[in-house]
Each structure stands twice: as structure tokens, then as C-alpha cells.
Design a protein around this motif. Structure first.
Motif, mmCIF file in Angstrom:
data_model
loop_
_atom_site.group_PDB
_atom_site.id
_atom_site.type_symbol
_atom_site.label_atom_id
_atom_site.label_comp_id
_atom_site.label_asym_id
_atom_site.label_seq_id
_atom_site.Cartn_x
_atom_site.Cartn_y
_atom_site.Cartn_z
ATOM 1 N N GLU A 198 0.828 -1.202 0.000
ATOM 2 C CA GLU A 198 0.000 0.000 0.000
ATOM 3 C C GLU A 198 0.859 1.247 0.000
ATOM 4 O OE1 GLU A 198 -3.223 2.239 2.980
ATOM 5 O OE2 GLU A 198 -2.654 0.144 3.316
ATOM 6 N N TYR A 199 0.527 2.177 -0.883
ATOM 7 C CA TYR A 199 1.251 3.444 -0.965
ATOM 8 C C TYR A 199 0.245 4.581 -1.121
ATOM 9 C CZ TYR A 199 4.920 0.128 -2.346
ATOM 10 O OH TYR A 199 5.782 -0.930 -2.394
ATOM 11 N N LYS A 200 0.686 5.771 -0.749
ATOM 12 C CA LYS A 200 -0.114 6.961 -0.984
ATOM 13 C C LYS A 200 0.780 8.029 -1.567
ATOM 14 C CE LYS A 200 -3.952 9.510 1.057
ATOM 15 N NZ LYS A 200 -4.798 9.682 2.249
ATOM 16 N N LEU A 201 0.463 8.467 -2.784
ATOM 17 C CA LEU A 201 1.277 9.477 -3.432
ATOM 18 C C LEU A 201 0.982 10.853 -2.840
ATOM 19 C CD1 LEU A 201 1.129 8.319 -7.177
ATOM 20 C CD2 LEU A 201 2.508 7.455 -5.257
ATOM 21 N N ASP A 202 1.853 11.803 -3.147
ATOM 22 C CA ASP A 202 1.744 13.135 -2.543
ATOM 23 C C ASP A 202 0.418 13.827 -2.864
ATOM 24 O OD1 ASP A 202 4.234 12.806 -1.458
ATOM 25 O OD2 ASP A 202 5.289 13.886 -3.047
ATOM 26 N N ASN A 203 -0.175 13.490 -4.013
ATOM 27 C CA ASN A 203 -1.435 14.148 -4.398
ATOM 28 C C ASN A 203 -2.665 13.476 -3.794
ATOM 29 O OD1 ASN A 203 -1.523 11.828 -5.902
ATOM 30 N ND2 ASN A 203 -1.378 12.842 -7.903
ATOM 31 N N GLY A 204 -2.452 12.424 -3.011
ATOM 32 C CA GLY A 204 -3.561 11.802 -2.291
ATOM 33 C C GLY A 204 -4.063 10.491 -2.848
ATOM 34 N N ILE A 205 -3.657 10.094 -4.045
ATOM 35 C CA ILE A 205 -4.151 8.836 -4.612
ATOM 36 C C ILE A 205 -3.530 7.652 -3.876
ATOM 37 C CG2 ILE A 205 -2.388 8.712 -6.431
ATOM 38 C CD1 ILE A 205 -4.551 7.441 -8.232
ATOM 39 N N GLU A 242 -7.169 12.320 -4.885
ATOM 40 C CA GLU A 242 -7.514 11.999 -3.500
ATOM 41 C C GLU A 242 -8.846 11.275 -3.375
ATOM 42 O OE1 GLU A 242 -7.310 14.895 -5.145
ATOM 43 O OE2 GLU A 242 -7.538 16.493 -3.667
ATOM 44 N N ASN A 243 -9.585 11.155 -4.472
ATOM 45 C CA ASN A 243 -10.861 10.437 -4.457
ATOM 46 C C ASN A 243 -10.762 9.125 -5.230
ATOM 47 O OD1 ASN A 243 -13.621 10.444 -3.597
ATOM 48 N ND2 ASN A 243 -14.246 10.842 -5.717
ATOM 49 N N ALA A 244 -9.527 8.652 -5.460
ATOM 50 C CA ALA A 244 -9.329 7.475 -6.309
ATOM 51 C C ALA A 244 -8.369 6.487 -5.663
ATOM 52 C CB ALA A 244 -8.787 7.903 -7.674
ATOM 53 N N THR A 245 -8.499 5.225 -6.074
ATOM 54 C CA THR A 245 -7.572 4.160 -5.686
ATOM 55 C C THR A 245 -7.103 3.445 -6.948
ATOM 56 O OG1 THR A 245 -8.680 3.806 -3.561
ATOM 57 C CG2 THR A 245 -7.272 2.027 -4.368
ATOM 58 N N LEU A 246 -5.802 3.345 -7.097
ATOM 59 C CA LEU A 246 -5.196 2.606 -8.210
ATOM 60 C C LEU A 246 -4.793 1.232 -7.705
ATOM 61 C CD1 LEU A 246 -3.812 2.301 -11.021
ATOM 62 C CD2 LEU A 246 -1.814 3.448 -10.016
ATOM 63 N N PRO A 268 -2.115 17.128 -10.295
ATOM 64 C CA PRO A 268 -2.266 17.952 -9.090
ATOM 65 C C PRO A 268 -3.466 17.533 -8.251
ATOM 66 C CG PRO A 268 -2.976 19.168 -11.024
ATOM 67 C CD PRO A 268 -2.356 17.898 -11.526
ATOM 68 N N SER A 269 -3.354 17.730 -6.960
ATOM 69 C CA SER A 269 -4.472 17.455 -6.062
ATOM 70 C C SER A 269 -5.629 18.382 -6.392
ATOM 71 C CB SER A 269 -4.031 17.647 -4.614
ATOM 72 O OG SER A 269 -5.119 17.527 -3.743
ATOM 73 N N GLY A 270 -6.835 17.845 -6.309
ATOM 74 C CA GLY A 270 -8.000 18.640 -6.676
ATOM 75 C C GLY A 270 -8.800 19.168 -5.505
ATOM 76 N N GLY A 271 -8.334 18.890 -4.303
ATOM 77 C CA GLY A 271 -9.073 19.367 -3.145
ATOM 78 C C GLY A 271 -10.153 18.394 -2.708
ATOM 79 N N PRO A 272 -10.813 18.685 -1.598
ATOM 80 C CA PRO A 272 -11.837 17.773 -1.050
ATOM 81 C C PRO A 272 -13.045 17.641 -1.970
ATOM 82 C CG PRO A 272 -11.877 19.879 0.098
ATOM 83 C CD PRO A 272 -10.672 19.915 -0.787
#
Length: 580
Positions: A34-41, A212-216, A239-243
């Protein structure tokens, strides 16, 4: 005889679990990383070196539950549009590139999510990641393409209206949910599909299609580190898209039985009963799953005996929905001609009352645990299904649910089943739907009722009871994805590309019949092994399918072959049924 039968059943179940685990989740399957990239994915990677293929899924936490009145069905419409061109790929180019790479690709929408996937040779992993990262942010949503895809969705919607089960399910769900967005179907209301604009769809796209609303999810014959590097290369620069907007609505408690009646052309009367139950994260889901199996899990189940064997019903089924928010437990019945719904309901509710007052037997509990657990294992019999299961549970709860599923199931007691039956199966908590068939207007409309909605589950002979798991999924434009729960929004099927077979050596199946009637079929290729164990007894036949890879099981059997056949062959056969 029963004691002998149960010993054999337990032995065969043990073999299923051992062989299945050793093939798919044994030496060839690595730990989930499991990983989380800086943009939230979030990125989930699992190495499975059983075949030179990889499956890539991108899951977005957006479905019909994220919609509101006026734009119902927009999640599904948007899914169609993401195949219709981006700033990088022209309309149709994604399919052409993937077909050339020998890939199967598709997408589906449900209440809680939208998912896109490719299964292709592992050497082409980078292509799949490039496509998915691109359409996360660069889809055009062309007005002309939207106009065309609306006609496709409307055609799907009209097709569903010819399915009595879909009509009945839609009415029951709309009555059961008054405030929550589960009230409307995934495909949406026709008036909304007709009226939302390109601006509506594009705004919805930008609101929910964000890292941030996705899982790969990447599962297959790959190096985890190399896969992570490629994921960072293509997804990390987005880029992160915000909440994203959150769903705050909670369905109020139902205060009394609700009833709906649908009258349309059809062949037979249908009954659909739904009870409110909690979300997937609630511990009650496990005893509810056991209860579900006790009621309709095969020919020895309670409702099969009470309704089908007594010839009140032709079919009966049930399933536990699993969702982010509280949902429903469904029971469906196809009545026999001339049987009244009042009589069927009387018998049905009497059986449910027994669950509240008397504990199920030890045998029923053991059988139900085995059935639910084995079905959970069967659902992950390929690289694609493993990736799908990971992404699905991560989206609606957590992928770690998979690892704890069997243990949580084993903890269920008979008292737990009584408790949830008494808690949820109450008259005030149910919604009842009845489909009353009207005479056909033309001979062509005289047909058998379409299959009831529900998860893909197995009778005791392992034949499918109903064709639908997880959620009401709707296939994407020009494609069709296997449905796993509830009526699907189906579209023309797309043929999957065939993997290269030049290096695959296929041998003729070997059939071994033991003295007690157990039949083993071995089909051995250089990259896959298939073993069938088919036992026939007076209670019901069992069919077990093993897809066992990398020659692991043949090595196991060849090493301990004499003991293996002695164990299976030493049991005396019961009264057998004729093989199909």
C-alpha cells in the motif's frame, strides 16, 4: 449415512481451501503493498506470478449516492463519456490501442463507485497506466458525443423497463429509501438523463475525478517497485483537486411496512421483500451473511424447502447488500401459477419468525460458514477478480476486510444469527413489492421471467442461482461488464482479446473415477491446471472447481498421490444421483 456425508463434505471443503489458497494466494501471490502518493491517490500493488498478465483498476468514490435530484444517472453517463476522447487520445483510440495490446478493458458504475480496468499482458502495464492517468484529468466531454451517448443510455434504460425484476426492484428501492440517494437507480430517472447538459457532466467530472478520491490497483505478473515507479510517473504529476462533496444524508428509521405493486406484461407473479440493514463496516454483516445462507443457500436451505419443495414457488433467493451506507437485505420469490402472494408471504414470514425464536442447528451454522467462505474465495479466482476485490472493498470500506473475512465469519454464533434476525427482520422494517403479470399484447412478449437480481451465489450443486455480487453495476458505452448484484444496465458486449497461445501446450483431460463415485478431471496445460471434484449423494451433488496454476497441485498430488486417493476413496458412497 449423514455422518459419512458430512465427513466427506468437510474433507472436500478443506481440499478446496488448501488448493485454492496454494494456487492463487500461495507461492505465486505476494503481499499487498500500500502506498499513498503526494497528491492523495492510494496505490495498492500485489505481485501474482501465475500468468504473464496484469490487471489495472482505477476506482473513484463516486456513484449514484453522490448524485441529487435533477442529475440522477450522471455518474453512469460520465463513465460512458470517458471512452469518448481526451486531449491525448481521440475518440475510439483508447479501445484501438488496448485491442492491439491484447487487452480486455471495461468500466462499471454502482451506487458507491465508478471503476475502470484493463487486463493485459504485463509487458503493456505502462500503456494502461498512461490511459487511466490521462482520462482522470483530460477527458473532453464533447457535446456531440454526449448527445449520442444519451441515446445509448436511454436505450439501456428502456431495455431495463422490459425486465419485470428491474421494475420491481426499482419500485422497492424507491419505497424503502425516502431520503437517501439509494432511492434512485444507478442509471437514473429518464427525465434527468434527457435534461442534464455538457456543463453539468463536466462540472461533476471535475468535482469527483481527483487523485484523492481514487484508488489505483495493480495485480499481476509485475515487479511491485517497477509498478510503483510507473504509477508515480503517470499519476504522481496530477495535481491534487481538493476535497470532494460529502454525503451527509442519513435514511430515517422506517416506521411501518411499505408496499408497492407493479402491473405490467409478464409471465408470472414475483415477490420482492427488503429489510433495512447496516453498512458494510458494521459487524452485524457477518451473522446476516450466515442467516442469508441458511435461508436460501441451496436445496437444503429453509426457504427452498418451505417454498420450492412445497411447489408454492419456482425459485427463491436472497442476498445481503454491502454498501458504504446502511442498505437492504433482499428476498426474491418467483411464484408458481395459481399460487397467491398471501400464501407465499405467510409461509415466508413464518420461516423468518423461526429464526428469531429458535437457534439454527450446528449443522446449518457449519454449512453456512463453509458456503459463504468458499464463495468469497471463488470470487477471487483470477488476476482480474483479485484486483477487483481489492479495489471494491478499499472503496466501500477497507481492503483489509478481505484478510479478516474468514476469521470474522468463524466467530459468528447461533445466538448472533437469532439476534440479527430479531433486530432487522421485523414487519415495520420491511418493504414488500409484488409484480402482477398482465396478459401479453403480442405472442412475442410471452416469455419466462428474467432472472432475479442478486449476487452470484451457488446452489449446493454449485450452479448459479442468480446472475448478479456486489452492486448494481452498469456497463460502459459499447461494452458489457459482468453484473454482480441487482439488475444491470447492460450494453452490447465487447469481445475480449484472446491471449497468445503459441507457447501453451494443451493436453487431453484425464478422467479418474473412484469406487465411491468421486470423479476427478485433470486438464493440464503448461500454464494452468483445472481439477473438478464432483461428488453425488442423495442430498445434493457438489461440484468443486479449482483453477490451480504453476503445476503446484500436480506436484503435491504426485508427491503424495497414494495418500490423496486413499483419503478420497476410503469413504463408502451414499445413494448417488445420475451425473449431468
Amino acid at each position: 449415512m449423514k455422518k459419512n456425508f458430512h465427513k466427506i463434505s468437510a474433507l472436500l471443503l478443506l481440499l478446496i481451501l488448501i488448493f485454492s489458497a496454494s494456487s492463487v494466494f500461495g507461492q505465486n501471490a505476494g503481499k499487498i503493498q500500500e502506498y499513498k502518493l503526494d497528491n492523495g491517490i492510494k496505490v495498492l500493488i500485489q505481485e501474482v506470478h501465475s500468468a504473464p498478465v496484469v490487471s489495472v483498476f482505477v476506482w473513484y468514490r463516486v456513484g449514484s449516492r453522490n448524485e441529487n435530484v435533477g442529475i440522477t444517472g450522471i455518474s453512469h453517463q460520465l463513465e460512458h463519456m470517458l471512452f469518448k476522447g481526451t486531449k491525448t487520445f481521440k475518440p475510439g483510440e483508447i479501445d484501438r490501442l488496448l485491442n492491439r495490446a491484447g487487452a480486455e478493458n471495461n468500466a462499471f458504475t454502482a451506487e458507491d463507485f465508478t471503476a475502470y480496468f484493463e487486463t493485459l499482458p504485463s509487458s503493456n502495464l505502462e500503456l494502461a497506466l498512461k490511459i487511466e492517468a490521462d482520462r482522470m484529468v483530460n477527458s473532453l466531454i464533447d457535446p456531440k458525443e454526449l448527445k449520442h451517448e444519451k441515446t445509448v443510455v436511454l436505450s439501456e434504460l428502456e431495455g431495463d423497463e422490459n425486465n419485470p425484476w428491474f421494475d420491481l426492484y426499482e419500485e422497492v428501492a424507491a419505497a424503502a429509501f425516502k431520503a437517501h440517494p439509494y432511492h434512485w437507480p444507478v442509471i437514473g430517472w429518464k427525465c434527468d438523463v434527457l435534461n442534464y447538459t455538457r456543463e453539468d457532466v463536466y462540472k461533476y467530472y471535475k468535482e469527483f475525478y481527483k487523485p484523492e478520491n481514487a484508488t489505483l490497483v495493480i495485480v499481476g505478473d509485475i515487479s511491485a517497485q517497477e509498478a510503483l515507479m510507473l504509477a508515480k510517473k503517470y499519476f504522481g504529476k496530477i495535481p491534487s483537486g481538493g476535497p470532494v462533496p460529502q454525503i451527509m444524508c442519513q435514511e430515517p428509521a422506517q416506521q411501518g411496512e411499505r408496499r408497492v405493486i407493479v402491473k405490467k406484461e409478464g409471465a408470472t407473479t414475483l415477490l420482492h421483500v427488503a429489510y433495512h440493514i447496516p453498512a458494510v463496516k458494521d459487524p452485524d454483516i457477518f451473522p446476516l451473511s450466515i442467516m442469508d445462507s441458511v435461508l436460501t443457500g441451496g436445496r437444503s436451505s429453509r426457504l427452498y424447502k418451505a417454498l420450492v419443495e412445497t411447489e408454492l414457488a419456482a425459485e427463491v433467493g436472497s442476498w445481503v447488500d454491502r454498501h458504504i451506507d446502511p442498505t437492504l437485505f433482499y428476498i426474491t420469490v418467483v411464484l408458481r401459477p395459481g399460487v397467491s402472494t398471501e400464501k407465499v408471504e405467510e409461509v415466508l414470514y413464518a420461516e423468518l419468525e423461526k429464526l428469531k425464536k429458535e437457534p439454527i442447528s450446528d449443522l446449518e451454522l457449519k454449512k453456512a460458514v463453509n458456503q459463504v467462505n468458499s464463495s468469497f474465495i471463488y470470487a477471487r479466482d483470477s488476476v482480474t477478480s483479485q484486483a477487483e476485490t481489492l479495489g471494491y472493498y478499499e472503496t466501500i470500506y477497507t481492503y483489509k476486510y478481505i484478510d479478516t473475512f474468514a476469521d470474522n465469519l468463524k466467530k459468528v454464533t447461533k445466538e448472533d444469527v437469532m439476534k440479527v434476525a430479531g433486530k432487522y427482520l421485523t414487519p415495520d422494517n420491511r418493504t414488500v413489492g409484488i409484480f402482477i403479470p398482465l396478459p401479453p399484447k403480442s405472442p412475442e412478449s410471452m416469455s419466462a421471467p428474467m432472472q432475479a437480481p442478486g449476487p452470484a451465489r451457488y446452489k449446493e450443486d454449485n450452479s448459479l442461482v442468480s446472475a448478479n455480487e456486489k452492486s448494481k453495476k452498469t456497463g460502459t458505452g459499447g461494452k458489457k461488464h459482468p453484473v454482480k448484484k441487482k439488475p444491470a444496465v447492460s450494453t452490447p458486449a465487447k469481445k475480449a482479446s484472446k491471449p497468445p497461445v503459441s507457447k501453451v501446450k494443451i493436453e487431453q483431460p484425464v478422467r479418474v473415477v473412484l469406487d465411491n463415485g468421486i470423479i476427478l478431471l485433470k486438464c493440464h496445460a503448461s500454464w494452468i491446471i483445472l481439477i473438478h471434484l464432483h461428488c453425488c449423494y442423495e442430498f445434493s451433488p457438489y461440484l468443486f472447481n479449482f483453477i490451480l496454476r504453476e503445476n503446484r497441485v500436480l506436484k503435491l498430488i504426485s508427491k503424495n498421490g497414494n495418500n490423496f486417493f486413499k483419503i478420497l476413496g476410503k469413504h463408502q458412497s451414499a445413494k448417488s444421483r445420475a451425473l449431468p
